[in-house]
Write a protein that holds these residues in place. Sequence first.
Motif, PDB file in Angstrom:
ATOM      1  N   PHE A 178       0.814  -1.220   0.000  1.00  0.00           N
ATOM      2  CA  PHE A 178       0.000   0.000   0.000  1.00  0.00           C
ATOM      3  C   PHE A 178       0.846   1.268   0.000  1.00  0.00           C
ATOM      4  O   PHE A 178       0.318   2.366  -0.118  1.00  0.00           O
ATOM      5  N   LEU A 179       2.178   1.124   0.141  1.00  0.00           N
ATOM      6  CA  LEU A 179       3.055   2.293   0.188  1.00  0.00           C
ATOM      7  C   LEU A 179       3.989   2.375  -1.012  1.00  0.00           C
ATOM      8  O   LEU A 179       4.830   3.268  -1.082  1.00  0.00           O
ATOM      9  N   ARG A 180       3.848   1.422  -1.966  1.00  0.00           N
ATOM     10  CA  ARG A 180       4.692   1.436  -3.154  1.00  0.00           C
ATOM     11  C   ARG A 180       4.473   2.719  -3.960  1.00  0.00           C
ATOM     12  O   ARG A 180       3.411   3.331  -3.887  1.00  0.00           O
ATOM     13  N   LYS A 181       5.478   3.077  -4.760  1.00  0.00           N
ATOM     14  CA  LYS A 181       5.383   4.281  -5.577  1.00  0.00           C
ATOM     15  C   LYS A 181       5.428   3.929  -7.069  1.00  0.00           C
ATOM     16  O   LYS A 181       6.093   4.587  -7.857  1.00  0.00           O
ATOM     17  N   ASP A 182       4.716   2.852  -7.418  1.00  0.00           N
ATOM     18  CA  ASP A 182       4.655   2.468  -8.826  1.00  0.00           C
ATOM     19  C   ASP A 182       3.232   2.052  -9.174  1.00  0.00           C
ATOM     20  O   ASP A 182       2.302   2.217  -8.375  1.00  0.00           O
ATOM     21  N   GLU A 183       3.064   1.509 -10.373  1.00  0.00           N
ATOM     22  CA  GLU A 183       1.721   1.170 -10.860  1.00  0.00           C
ATOM     23  C   GLU A 183       1.087   0.006 -10.102  1.00  0.00           C
ATOM     24  O   GLU A 183      -0.109  -0.259 -10.276  1.00  0.00           O
ATOM     25  N   PHE A 184       1.854  -0.688  -9.265  1.00  0.00           N
ATOM     26  CA  PHE A 184       1.318  -1.827  -8.534  1.00  0.00           C
ATOM     27  C   PHE A 184       0.902  -1.473  -7.099  1.00  0.00           C
ATOM     28  O   PHE A 184       0.556  -2.352  -6.323  1.00  0.00           O
ATOM     29  N   ARG A 185       0.937  -0.223  -6.768  1.00  0.00           N
ATOM     30  CA  ARG A 185       0.528   0.205  -5.424  1.00  0.00           C
ATOM     31  C   ARG A 185      -0.968  -0.045  -5.226  1.00  0.00           C
ATOM     32  O   ARG A 185      -1.791   0.358  -6.043  1.00  0.00           O
ATOM     33  N   LEU A 186      -1.308  -0.710  -4.120  1.00  0.00           N
ATOM     34  CA  LEU A 186      -2.705  -0.999  -3.809  1.00  0.00           C
ATOM     35  C   LEU A 186      -3.291   0.089  -2.928  1.00  0.00           C
ATOM     36  O   LEU A 186      -2.562   0.846  -2.285  1.00  0.00           O
ATOM     37  N   SER A 187      -4.606   0.165  -2.904  1.00  0.00           N
ATOM     38  CA  SER A 187      -5.296   1.130  -2.040  1.00  0.00           C
ATOM     39  C   SER A 187      -6.496   0.440  -1.411  1.00  0.00           C
ATOM     40  O   SER A 187      -6.985  -0.576  -1.927  1.00  0.00           O
ATOM     41  N   PRO A 188      -6.995   0.980  -0.284  1.00  0.00           N
ATOM     42  CA  PRO A 188      -8.181   0.391   0.349  1.00  0.00           C
ATOM     43  C   PRO A 188      -9.411   0.405  -0.542  1.00  0.00           C
ATOM     44  O   PRO A 188     -10.368  -0.337  -0.303  1.00  0.00           O
ATOM     45  N   ARG A 189      -9.376   1.210  -1.611  1.00  0.00           N
ATOM     46  CA  ARG A 189     -10.539   1.319  -2.500  1.00  0.00           C
ATOM     47  C   ARG A 189     -10.537   0.267  -3.613  1.00  0.00           C
ATOM     48  O   ARG A 189     -11.430   0.260  -4.464  1.00  0.00           O
ATOM     49  N   GLU A 190      -9.536  -0.615  -3.602  1.00  0.00           N
ATOM     50  CA  GLU A 190      -9.493  -1.676  -4.603  1.00  0.00           C
ATOM     51  C   GLU A 190     -10.725  -2.579  -4.482  1.00  0.00           C
ATOM     52  O   GLU A 190     -11.354  -2.664  -3.429  1.00  0.00           O
ATOM     53  N   SER A 191     -11.034  -3.255  -5.574  1.00  0.00           N
ATOM     54  CA  SER A 191     -12.073  -4.281  -5.525  1.00  0.00           C
ATOM     55  C   SER A 191     -11.446  -5.566  -4.988  1.00  0.00           C
ATOM     56  O   SER A 191     -10.562  -6.144  -5.621  1.00  0.00           O
ATOM     57  N   TYR A 192     -11.892  -5.977  -3.812  1.00  0.00           N
ATOM     58  CA  TYR A 192     -11.326  -7.165  -3.175  1.00  0.00           C
ATOM     59  C   TYR A 192     -12.262  -8.372  -3.297  1.00  0.00           C
ATOM     60  O   TYR A 192     -12.199  -9.289  -2.492  1.00  0.00           O
ATOM     61  N   ARG A 193     -13.074  -8.343  -4.328  1.00  0.00           N
ATOM     62  CA  ARG A 193     -13.939  -9.499  -4.568  1.00  0.00           C
ATOM     63  C   ARG A 193     -13.117 -10.628  -5.188  1.00  0.00           C
ATOM     64  O   ARG A 193     -12.273 -10.399  -6.053  1.00  0.00           O
ATOM     65  N   PRO A 194     -13.340 -11.858  -4.761  1.00  0.00           N
ATOM     66  CA  PRO A 194     -12.597 -12.986  -5.330  1.00  0.00           C
ATOM     67  C   PRO A 194     -12.833 -13.113  -6.832  1.00  0.00           C
ATOM     68  O   PRO A 194     -13.954 -12.951  -7.311  1.00  0.00           O
ATOM     69  N   ASP A 195     -11.776 -13.371  -7.567  1.00  0.00           N
ATOM     70  CA  ASP A 195     -11.842 -13.573  -9.006  1.00  0.00           C
ATOM     71  C   ASP A 195     -11.658 -15.063  -9.272  1.00  0.00           C
ATOM     72  O   ASP A 195     -10.561 -15.606  -9.102  1.00  0.00           O
ATOM     73  N   ARG A 196     -12.699 -15.736  -9.728  1.00  0.00           N
ATOM     74  CA  ARG A 196     -12.656 -17.186  -9.889  1.00  0.00           C
ATOM     75  C   ARG A 196     -11.617 -17.622 -10.909  1.00  0.00           C
ATOM     76  O   ARG A 196     -10.951 -18.646 -10.735  1.00  0.00           O
ATOM     77  N   GLU A 197     -11.479 -16.867 -11.989  1.00  0.00           N
ATOM     78  CA  GLU A 197     -10.530 -17.259 -13.033  1.00  0.00           C
ATOM     79  C   GLU A 197      -9.097 -17.232 -12.508  1.00  0.00           C
ATOM     80  O   GLU A 197      -8.328 -18.182 -12.696  1.00  0.00           O
ATOM     81  N   ILE A 198      -8.714 -16.141 -11.825  1.00  0.00           N
ATOM     82  CA  ILE A 198      -7.353 -16.015 -11.313  1.00  0.00           C
ATOM     83  C   ILE A 198      -7.101 -17.028 -10.208  1.00  0.00           C
ATOM     84  O   ILE A 198      -6.055 -17.704 -10.181  1.00  0.00           O
ATOM     85  N   ILE A 199      -8.060 -17.171  -9.301  1.00  0.00           N
ATOM     86  CA  ILE A 199      -7.908 -18.123  -8.206  1.00  0.00           C
ATOM     87  C   ILE A 199      -7.803 -19.548  -8.742  1.00  0.00           C
ATOM     88  O   ILE A 199      -6.987 -20.350  -8.272  1.00  0.00           O
ATOM     89  N   GLY A 200      -8.614 -19.867  -9.759  1.00  0.00           N
ATOM     90  CA  GLY A 200      -8.576 -21.201 -10.335  1.00  0.00           C
ATOM     91  C   GLY A 200      -7.242 -21.511 -10.984  1.00  0.00           C
ATOM     92  O   GLY A 200      -6.683 -22.595 -10.808  1.00  0.00           O
ATOM     93  N   ARG A 201      -6.700 -20.533 -11.728  1.00  0.00           N
ATOM     94  CA  ARG A 201      -5.400 -20.749 -12.383  1.00  0.00           C
ATOM     95  C   ARG A 201      -4.284 -20.827 -11.348  1.00  0.00           C
ATOM     96  O   ARG A 201      -3.372 -21.660 -11.468  1.00  0.00           O
TER      97      ARG A 201
END
Length: 461
Positions: A225-248
Amino acid sequence: MAVTIHNSGRSRLATLAVLAWPAIIEQILATMVSYVDTGMVGSLGANATAAVGINAPVLWLMNGIFQGVGVGFSVLVAHAIGARDLAKARKTIVQSLLAAVTVGLGIFLIAMGLSGFIPKWLGAEPDVLPGAVAYFRIYALSLPFGAMLYILSAIIRCMGNTRLPLLLNTGANLLNMVMNFLLIYPTRQIGGITVWGAGWGVAGAAAATSLSIATAGGIMLLTLFLRKDEFRLSPRESYRPDREIIGRAAQLGLPYIAERCAINFGQIATTYIIGQIGTVAMAANHIAVTAEGLCYLPAYGISYAATTLVGQSVGAGDKEGARKYGTLSGLCGFALCALTGLALFFFAPQLASLFSGGEAAVLDEAVKVLRTVAPAEPFFATFIVLAGALRGAGDTKFPMLLCLISMWGVRVVIAPILVFVFEVGLVGVWAAMAMDLVVRGVGCTLRWRSGRWVKLAHLKE
């Protein structure tokens, strides 16, 4: 960050070294701290060493599950970054965070529920059992944070950043040493100065380890959450499970978890055999396991780099780049661990004496088994590195099947025969282990050379 695929051998070696050296140093520092940790506990006597050592296979199993989850998601991140699909990489990182929380809490609840039974099931003798139970329960408190540390470290490494895990794990190891010093021993005089100590013994060692893991895991989470690049996460992200990614991720990670289960349940079986030999054998085994880590630790650093380089090459559709990086990694792992294997053989008495607590019987047994396994270390290193390369290509099932065959068809079968029929004691267990490691190294080499992974990675022949 995406790696740059080079055509010259020297450039590929340089790229491999840049990614591998922080991970190798991380492994060296972790092993040095493990040496100090074992030495501190060893000073309390064979019972204390056995209380810690008898829990080791189960702790490795739980951490192996976390590593398996990390493998699944980190390989997907490497493929996405290699393909320059940064949106998918970011989404996969979010899903890995959800997995870390879920798996960490689940393993914690199971471990706490079984903490009073596991050391007894493993054959702890009555005078060892109380300390073993206390150690396991206290260590279990760190498991949710351990999941964060293992899973997110794998993600960060496959993004091409091996330095952050190095810094965090170094800090955690230093904290563990300081807390060991304060929690294991009672208040005492050192150089005329009164130094406070909790005097908790084995429980103090567990508390120090648990605190250091919790600290590192918490900081690793914050870095997302403190990164300074395009991969920085925020509390406003969608944290819903993604079946495709989880399955792979499950397709990639479950074979690794099964591999760790095959290995760790085999280690549990051999630990039970060692428990039947006696407390001296259990203490010597724990000391030898700690000392042996010196041999193959470079292989894990190279393996992390191999997974990243092969994984990102696969994502970029570069079959030859993946092949060359994997082969180079395997050769480097074998060469380095051939040298460390020689060092283990010739300096076994010096290494074992660091942790024996002055008990001659424990020291003698530890030296014998270290010299028994030393010739097999280059083969073990080859397995570690090429298994990492295969995982980067998406071939995670073969290392699992190989471990299942070698552990349960070689080590678990031969060890009791050598111990109970030929009565060679602890050396028999380690001789069986050496045979197991050679089979793994040869098997993984043949798999990589066969090129079967190319088809599994969906690369053009």
